[in-house]
Design a protein around this motif. Structure first.
Motif, PDB file in Angstrom:
ATOM      1  N   THR A   1      19.091 -14.617  46.764  1.00  9.30           N
ATOM      2  CA  THR A   1      18.502 -13.210  47.053  1.00  9.30           C
ATOM      3  C   THR A   1      18.903 -12.907  48.525  1.00  9.30           C
ATOM      4  O   THR A   1      19.356 -11.665  48.985  1.00  9.30           O
ATOM      5  CB  THR A   1      17.078 -13.375  47.233  1.00  9.30           C
ATOM      6  OG1 THR A   1      16.499 -13.929  45.867  1.00  9.30           O
ATOM      7  CG2 THR A   1      16.438 -12.146  47.577  1.00  9.30           C
TER       8      THR A   1
ATOM      9  N   TYR B   1      20.500  -6.607  44.341  1.00  9.06           N
ATOM     10  CA  TYR B   1      19.441  -7.420  45.210  1.00  9.06           C
ATOM     11  C   TYR B   1      18.123  -7.303  44.290  1.00  9.06           C
ATOM     12  O   TYR B   1      17.439  -8.595  44.324  1.00  9.06           O
ATOM     13  CB  TYR B   1      19.472  -6.613  46.171  1.00  9.06           C
ATOM     14  CG  TYR B   1      18.478  -6.916  47.388  1.00  9.06           C
ATOM     15  CD1 TYR B   1      17.668  -8.283  47.397  1.00  9.06           C
ATOM     16  CD2 TYR B   1      17.753  -5.893  48.175  1.00  9.06           C
ATOM     17  CE1 TYR B   1      16.973  -8.471  48.414  1.00  9.06           C
ATOM     18  CE2 TYR B   1      16.734  -6.460  48.968  1.00  9.06           C
ATOM     19  CZ  TYR B   1      16.259  -7.868  49.199  1.00  9.06           C
ATOM     20  OH  TYR B   1      15.543  -8.242  50.056  1.00  9.06           O
TER      21      TYR B   1
ATOM     22  N   ALA C   1      22.637 -11.383  48.600  1.00  9.01           N
ATOM     23  CA  ALA C   1      22.414 -10.108  47.981  1.00  9.01           C
ATOM     24  C   ALA C   1      21.882  -9.125  49.060  1.00  9.01           C
ATOM     25  O   ALA C   1      22.486  -7.842  49.306  1.00  9.01           O
ATOM     26  CB  ALA C   1      21.485 -10.006  46.752  1.00  9.01           C
ATOM     27  N   SER C   2      20.777  -9.574  49.748  1.00  7.23           N
ATOM     28  CA  SER C   2      20.190  -8.593  50.767  1.00  7.23           C
ATOM     29  C   SER C   2      21.169  -8.272  51.852  1.00  7.23           C
ATOM     30  O   SER C   2      21.106  -7.047  52.495  1.00  7.23           O
ATOM     31  CB  SER C   2      18.879  -9.489  51.409  1.00  7.23           C
ATOM     32  OG  SER C   2      18.667  -8.785  52.701  1.00  7.23           O
TER      33      SER C   2
END
Length: 259
Positions: free
Chosen positions: A95, A81, A98-99
């Motif tokens: 992003t 992340y 990934a979060s």
């Protein structure tokens, strides 16, 4: 009933993320070792592109998660992340993906306050984007709602669920928004059965079945999952015969799919 429904919401949020104790890990051991070696080689090479390093790190994290569980994988998912935040930006869609992986690990580990902070941060970043990616924003709101639901804060959870549905709006049947819509309706129906109006929960559960029929068909496991949610709501309303019928219909679908 309340604790059972809360557990159902939690289990639904982490569907498909069984722990190593719940699965045969042998088939993953060799893949895990290979992914780890590939990541370590990439990390040692100063010429490795950031995106390539991130991809190898994610493969390594997934292998660790399959073999050793969420706690072992979480630091790797957080590192992945962090890399994507640097190369894709705070509001980037990579992003955000990934979060989400970090959120799922935090939630599965029962670290609900941290999961809440993760979802809120992701929502704020995505909502600030000019293109307003509806499916991703709605998922962030669902994750926020689940995080506060499990902390027994219904006054915070219900508005987040409702806001997620508003974000999807009239565009909810487009592309990946359909899956997001079904997932939100599932969790919202169970939340309302516990903390809100069971009658409203029944309406949401029926909407969920309609959406799931669009996702698959009325004889698909996707639809059967909606039948399980409907059964829980019907049971909450004292509709015992109807709840049993919904469960039997779901079971018949699963048995047919296994053949």
């Amino acid at each position: 009933m309340r604790s059972w429904l809360s557990s159902a919401v939690l289990a639904m949020a982490v569907t498909g993320m069984a722990s190593a104790q719940e699965m045969h890990i042998a088939p993953f051991a060799e893949l895990h070792a290979s992914a780890m070696a590939a990541y370590e080689a990439a990390a040692a090479d100063p010429n490795t592109w950031s995106h390539d390093l991130a991809a190898r790190l994610l493969n390594h994290a997934i292998g660790v998660q399959e073999v050793s569980g969420h706690a072992a994988a979480l630091p790797l998912l957080e590192a992945h992340y962090a890399i994507l935040r640097r190369i894709d930006g705070e509001a980037g869609l990579e992003t955000a993906a990934a979060s989400e992986r970090v959120w799922r690990a935090l939630f599965a580990l029962g670290r609900f306050a941290e999961a809440e902070a993760n979802a809120r941060e992701r929502y704020d970043a995505l909502a600030a984007r000019a293109d307003f990616p509806r499916a991703q924003i709605a998922r962030a709101l669902k994750h926020l709602a689940l995080s506060v639901h499990i902390q027994n804060r219904p006054d915070d959870a219900a508005p987040a669920f409702a806001h997620a549905l508003r974000v999807l709006g009239d565009h909810r049947y487009a592309g990946d928004r359909l899956d997001a819509h079904a997932s939100i309706l599932d969790a919202y129906a169970l939340h309302l059965a516990v903390h809100g109006s069971p009658e409203e929960a029944l309406d949401i559960a029926m909407q969920n079945l309609e959406v799931r029929a669009r996702l698959g068909s009325e004889d698909s496991p996707v639809y059967a999952r909606g039948l399980h949610t409907l059964a829980a709501v019907q049971h909450r309303l004292g509709m015992i015969d109807a709840a049993l019928a919904s469960l039997e219909a779901a079971q018949a679908i699963y048995l047919s799919a296994d053949r």
